[in-house]
Design a protein around this motif. Sequence first.
Motif, short mmCIF file in Angstrom:
data_model
loop_
_atom_site.label_atom_id
_atom_site.label_comp_id
_atom_site.label_asym_id
_atom_site.label_seq_id
_atom_site.Cartn_x
_atom_site.Cartn_y
_atom_site.Cartn_z
N ASP A 213 37.59 38.11 33.98
CA ASP A 213 38.52 37.05 34.39
C ASP A 213 39.87 37.71 34.71
O ASP A 213 40.42 38.43 33.88
CB ASP A 213 38.67 36.04 33.24
N LEU A 214 40.37 37.48 35.92
CA LEU A 214 41.63 38.11 36.31
C LEU A 214 42.77 37.53 35.48
O LEU A 214 42.77 36.33 35.14
CB LEU A 214 41.90 37.90 37.80
N ASP A 215 43.73 38.39 35.16
CA ASP A 215 44.83 37.95 34.28
C ASP A 215 45.96 37.32 35.10
O ASP A 215 46.35 37.85 36.14
CB ASP A 215 45.37 39.15 33.50
N HIS A 216 46.48 36.24 34.57
CA HIS A 216 47.66 35.55 35.15
C HIS A 216 47.54 35.41 36.66
O HIS A 216 48.49 35.66 37.39
CB HIS A 216 48.94 36.34 34.81
N PHE A 217 46.37 35.01 37.12
CA PHE A 217 46.17 34.92 38.55
C PHE A 217 47.00 33.80 39.17
O PHE A 217 47.43 33.88 40.32
CB PHE A 217 44.68 34.75 38.86
N LYS A 218 47.22 32.78 38.38
CA LYS A 218 48.04 31.67 38.86
C LYS A 218 49.44 32.19 39.23
O LYS A 218 50.01 31.81 40.25
CB LYS A 218 48.13 30.59 37.77
N ASN A 221 49.40 33.84 42.62
CA ASN A 221 49.45 32.82 43.68
C ASN A 221 50.86 32.25 43.81
O ASN A 221 51.38 32.10 44.93
CB ASN A 221 48.50 31.66 43.34
N HIS A 226 49.25 31.83 48.21
CA HIS A 226 47.80 31.68 48.07
C HIS A 226 47.04 32.70 48.92
O HIS A 226 46.00 33.23 48.51
CB HIS A 226 47.41 30.26 48.49
N ASP A 230 44.24 35.41 47.84
CA ASP A 230 42.93 35.64 48.46
C ASP A 230 42.69 37.12 48.73
O ASP A 230 41.59 37.65 48.51
CB ASP A 230 42.83 34.87 49.79
N LEU A 233 41.83 38.85 45.54
CA LEU A 233 40.43 38.59 45.14
C LEU A 233 39.47 39.47 45.94
O LEU A 233 38.54 40.07 45.38
CB LEU A 233 40.07 37.11 45.37
N ARG A 252 30.61 36.41 42.28
CA ARG A 252 31.80 35.58 41.99
C ARG A 252 31.30 34.36 41.24
O ARG A 252 30.51 33.56 41.76
CB ARG A 252 32.50 35.17 43.29
N GLY A 255 36.46 30.58 40.43
CA GLY A 255 37.68 30.95 41.15
C GLY A 255 38.07 32.42 40.99
O GLY A 255 37.90 33.23 41.89
N GLU A 256 38.61 32.76 39.79
CA GLU A 256 39.02 34.16 39.56
C GLU A 256 38.19 34.75 38.43
O GLU A 256 38.65 35.58 37.66
CB GLU A 256 40.54 34.27 39.28
N LYS A 325 41.51 37.63 26.19
CA LYS A 325 42.75 36.94 26.61
C LYS A 325 43.66 36.76 25.39
O LYS A 325 44.86 36.96 25.47
CB LYS A 325 42.42 35.56 27.21
N ARG A 329 45.07 40.31 26.80
CA ARG A 329 44.54 40.54 28.16
C ARG A 329 44.42 42.04 28.49
O ARG A 329 44.72 42.86 27.64
CB ARG A 329 45.38 39.84 29.24
N1 LIG Z 1 44.28 32.42 46.09
C1 LIG Z 1 43.26 31.91 45.42
N2 LIG Z 1 43.44 31.42 44.20
C2 LIG Z 1 42.39 30.94 43.51
C3 LIG Z 1 41.12 30.92 44.07
N3 LIG Z 1 40.28 30.40 43.14
C4 LIG Z 1 41.01 30.10 42.06
N4 LIG Z 1 42.31 30.43 42.25
C5 LIG Z 1 43.46 30.26 41.38
O1 LIG Z 1 43.30 31.01 40.20
C6 LIG Z 1 44.19 30.45 39.23
C7 LIG Z 1 43.59 30.53 37.87
O2 LIG Z 1 44.55 30.09 36.98
P1 LIG Z 1 44.30 29.96 35.43
O3 LIG Z 1 42.94 29.40 35.18
O4 LIG Z 1 45.45 29.22 34.86
O5 LIG Z 1 44.24 31.41 34.90
P2 LIG Z 1 45.26 32.62 35.02
O6 LIG Z 1 46.50 32.24 35.70
O7 LIG Z 1 44.49 33.76 35.63
O8 LIG Z 1 45.56 32.92 33.54
P3 LIG Z 1 44.67 33.67 32.47
O9 LIG Z 1 43.25 33.55 32.90
O10 LIG Z 1 44.92 32.95 31.18
O11 LIG Z 1 45.13 35.08 32.42
C8 LIG Z 1 44.50 29.02 39.68
O12 LIG Z 1 45.85 28.94 40.07
C9 LIG Z 1 43.60 28.83 40.90
O13 LIG Z 1 44.21 28.03 41.87
C10 LIG Z 1 40.94 31.41 45.39
O14 LIG Z 1 39.86 31.42 45.98
N5 LIG Z 1 42.04 31.89 46.03
#
Ligand SMILES: Nc1nc2c(ncn2[C@@H]2O[C@H](COP(=O)(O)OP(=O)(O)OP(=O)(O)O)[C@@H](O)[C@H]2O)c(=O)[nH]1
Length: 335
Positions: A213-218, A221, A226, A230, A233, A252, A255-256, A325, A329
Motif C-alpha cells: 500500500d503506497l504511503d500518504h498517496f492522498k 495527489n 491527480h 497517475d 502509480l 493492482r 487504488g494505491e 502503517k 509506514r
Molecule cells: N492519481 C490517482 N489517485 C488514486 C488512484 N486510485 C486511488 N487514488 C487515490 O489514492 C488515495 C488513497 O488515500 P488514502 O486511502 O487516504 O491513503 P494514503 O493517503 O495513501 O494514506 P496511507 O495509506 O494511510 O499511507 C486517495 O486520495 C485516492 O483518490 C488513481 O488511479 N490515480
Amino acid sequence: MLTPQQARQRLRRVSSLTINEASNLDSLLTDLLSEGCHFLCVDQITVWLINDIDSAEYLHCVASSCEIDVQTIPNLDIAQHPDYFERMFKGETIMANHQLQSTHNDQSDNVANTILDTVIFHNGKAQGVISCKTKSPHWWSNEDIVYAESLADSCSRRLMALETLKLQNKLSELVFVDALTGLKNRRYFNERVQSAKNSQYRMQTPLSLIMIDLDHFKHINDEFGHKAGDIVLSQFARTCQNQLRLEDCLCRYGGEEFIIILPYTGEQQASQLAERLRVTIENMVIQHEQRIIKLTASFGVAEMALEHSIEDTIKKADVAVYKAKNVGRNCVITL
Ligand SMILES: Nc1nc2c(ncn2[C@@H]2O[C@H](COP(=O)(O)OP(=O)(O)OP(=O)(O)O)[C@@H](O)[C@H]2O)c(=O)[nH]1
C-alpha cells in the motif's frame, strides 16, 4: 493416392486444428495450402486478400505454399483487371481457360500458367481468392474444383477464427488488465491465485503473497495533482515489475494497493523480496513538471500454508500492511 473424398476429409480435419494469434497469416494457412498442393498436384497455391472488403482497390498476397516472402509479390490492382475482379465479386470460380491465365503470373514465369482461383467469402462477400497454379497445362476436373472450393472455405473459416481469437484476446485484455498501470487487475488476481493454490497442492511447494500500500498517496495527489499521482502509480508498477521473476504476478488490487503472488516462495524469501522492493521504491526519483516526487510504501507479507485458505492469507497480508502503517509506514511486516 487419396480418393477425392479422403482428401476432403483430411482437409476438414486439418482445418479444425486450433490456431494461435502469434501466427502470421502465412503460417496460419500453410498446413491447408500444403494439403491443397498435395491433392491438386499443383506447383503453388497462394492466398490473396482484398485490401479493404468495403472499398476494394487491390488484392495482396498473404500466404503461399512455397517458401517465398509473400510481401515481395506484387499486388493485383482492380483497375488493371476489371473483368477478373467483377467475376471474383460475383463469387465465381475462375479457371485458366476463362481467358484470364495471365492474371496471377509473376514476372519470373515465362510459361503461361494454368490457374484455378476460388473465392474466399467473409459474411457473404468476396474477401479474396485461393489461387492454384501449375506451369504445365492442366485440365481442372470437377473434383479439383469442388476440392479447391472446400480449400477456400477452410481458409475462410481459419481467417474468421483468427478474427474471433484477436477479439477474445482484446476482450480479456480489457477484462483483466488495469488500463493505467498495464498490470493485471484484481479480477485476474482472483483467478491466478486460485491456480497458484491448485499447483501448490499438486506439487507441495510454498506460496506467498505480498500486499503493498503506497504511503500518504492522498498527499501526493493533493500536492502534485491527480495526473502526477497517475504517473507515480505507473512508475511504481514498472519499477516493481522489473524486480520480479516471470512466474511472479504483480496485480493492482485497488487504488494505491497492489498484491504480488509468489509461487515456489516461502515466507523468508518473500520478506527479503519485499524489503528489496521497499528500498527500491524509497530510492525511486519521479520527475514531474520540474519537481521531484518521492514515494514510500508499506508491505505486508504472508505465506499461504497448504491448509490455509486464499481468503485467510489475503486477510493476513492485509493485517500485516495495517501494522506496517501503524508502526510508521515504509517498512515490511511479515505475519
Ligand atoms: N492519481 C490517482 N489517485 C488514486 C488512484 N486510485 C486511488 N487514488 C487515490 O489514492 C488515495 C488513497 O488515500 P488514502 O486511502 O487516504 O491513503 P494514503 O493517503 O495513501 O494514506 P496511507 O495509506 O494511510 O499511507 C486517495 O486520495 C485516492 O483518490 C488513481 O488511479 N490515480
